[in-house]
Design a protein around this motif. Sequence first.
Motif, short mmCIF file in Angstrom:
data_model
loop_
_atom_site.label_atom_id
_atom_site.label_comp_id
_atom_site.label_asym_id
_atom_site.label_seq_id
_atom_site.Cartn_x
_atom_site.Cartn_y
_atom_site.Cartn_z
N UNK A 57 30.88 -25.08 -8.92
CA UNK A 57 30.88 -24.52 -7.56
C UNK A 57 31.45 -25.52 -6.56
N UNK A 58 31.08 -26.79 -6.70
CA UNK A 58 31.61 -27.81 -5.79
C UNK A 58 33.12 -27.91 -5.94
N UNK A 59 33.61 -27.93 -7.18
CA UNK A 59 35.06 -28.00 -7.42
C UNK A 59 35.76 -26.77 -6.85
N UNK A 60 35.19 -25.59 -7.06
CA UNK A 60 35.78 -24.35 -6.58
C UNK A 60 35.91 -24.34 -5.06
N UNK A 61 34.84 -24.69 -4.36
CA UNK A 61 34.88 -24.64 -2.90
C UNK A 61 35.80 -25.72 -2.33
N UNK A 62 35.77 -26.94 -2.90
CA UNK A 62 36.69 -27.97 -2.43
C UNK A 62 38.14 -27.60 -2.72
N UNK A 63 38.39 -26.96 -3.85
CA UNK A 63 39.75 -26.56 -4.20
C UNK A 63 40.31 -25.54 -3.21
N UNK A 64 39.50 -24.54 -2.86
CA UNK A 64 39.98 -23.54 -1.91
C UNK A 64 40.26 -24.15 -0.54
N UNK A 65 39.36 -25.01 -0.06
CA UNK A 65 39.61 -25.64 1.25
C UNK A 65 40.78 -26.61 1.18
N UNK A 66 40.89 -27.32 0.08
CA UNK A 66 42.01 -28.25 -0.09
C UNK A 66 43.34 -27.51 -0.14
N UNK A 67 43.38 -26.38 -0.83
CA UNK A 67 44.60 -25.59 -0.87
C UNK A 67 44.95 -25.02 0.50
N UNK A 68 43.94 -24.69 1.28
CA UNK A 68 44.18 -24.20 2.63
C UNK A 68 44.94 -25.26 3.44
N UNK A 69 44.49 -26.48 3.37
CA UNK A 69 45.14 -27.57 4.11
C UNK A 69 46.51 -27.88 3.49
N UNK A 70 46.56 -28.04 2.17
CA UNK A 70 47.80 -28.40 1.48
C UNK A 70 48.90 -27.38 1.71
N UNK A 71 48.58 -26.10 1.64
CA UNK A 71 49.60 -25.08 1.82
C UNK A 71 50.09 -25.00 3.27
N UNK A 72 49.24 -25.34 4.23
CA UNK A 72 49.72 -25.41 5.61
C UNK A 72 50.69 -26.57 5.78
N UNK A 73 50.42 -27.68 5.15
CA UNK A 73 51.35 -28.82 5.21
C UNK A 73 52.64 -28.49 4.46
N UNK A 74 52.51 -27.82 3.32
CA UNK A 74 53.68 -27.43 2.54
C UNK A 74 54.55 -26.43 3.29
N UNK A 75 53.96 -25.70 4.22
CA UNK A 75 54.71 -24.73 5.01
C UNK A 75 55.78 -25.41 5.87
N UNK A 76 55.61 -26.68 6.16
CA UNK A 76 56.63 -27.41 6.93
C UNK A 76 57.93 -27.52 6.13
N UNK A 77 57.82 -27.62 4.81
CA UNK A 77 59.01 -27.72 3.96
C UNK A 77 59.46 -26.36 3.43
N UNK A 78 58.50 -25.51 3.07
CA UNK A 78 58.81 -24.20 2.49
C UNK A 78 58.18 -23.11 3.35
N UNK A 79 59.01 -22.37 4.01
CA UNK A 79 58.53 -21.35 4.92
C UNK A 79 57.79 -20.25 4.16
N UNK A 80 56.66 -19.83 4.72
CA UNK A 80 55.89 -18.75 4.15
C UNK A 80 54.65 -19.17 3.39
N UNK A 81 54.46 -20.46 3.18
CA UNK A 81 53.28 -20.93 2.45
C UNK A 81 51.99 -20.73 3.25
#
Length: 144
Positions: free
Chosen positions: A31-55
């Motif tokens: 559960x800890x891994x699952x919840x951290x992964x979802x929040x981490x992906x939320x942040x990571x994909x927003x940063x990745x949106x700077x390079x790849x539009x639509x993330x």
Amino acid sequence: VYIIYFSDNFECFSLGKSCRLIYGSYTLIPAIIYFYLLLGLFVFLHILDLAYSGCYALAWVCYITFGFSVAVVRQAARDKLSIPGNITEDFLVSLFLYPSVALQVLASLENTVNVTPDKRGARNGQVNGGLHLGDNDSVDQSMK
């Protein structure tokens, strides 16, 4: 501009501890891994949106999934503690105020639930869901 609210990041650990109290001790780490992964992906994909539009769209899918998962944990806590409520209210509160929800659920469960489901049987002399060990019995003798 994206504003991301993360108070201390202990909420995922609180949600994991809540899952442990609701479902059993085997759910703590996943559960800890699952919840951290979802929040981490939320942040990571927003940063990745700077390079790849639509993330950003995938980032919001991760966050909405996170909010729904928190609502499921809250609803399970409601069921365990016999507290009335509905999943829609839980989802909306979990989506906007997840740190408060995580701490509220953990505090409610810790004040009410004394032991996890795994330890209830062992406390009464049961092992593996039904094998009773008496005072003079041991596992080796029962296997013969």
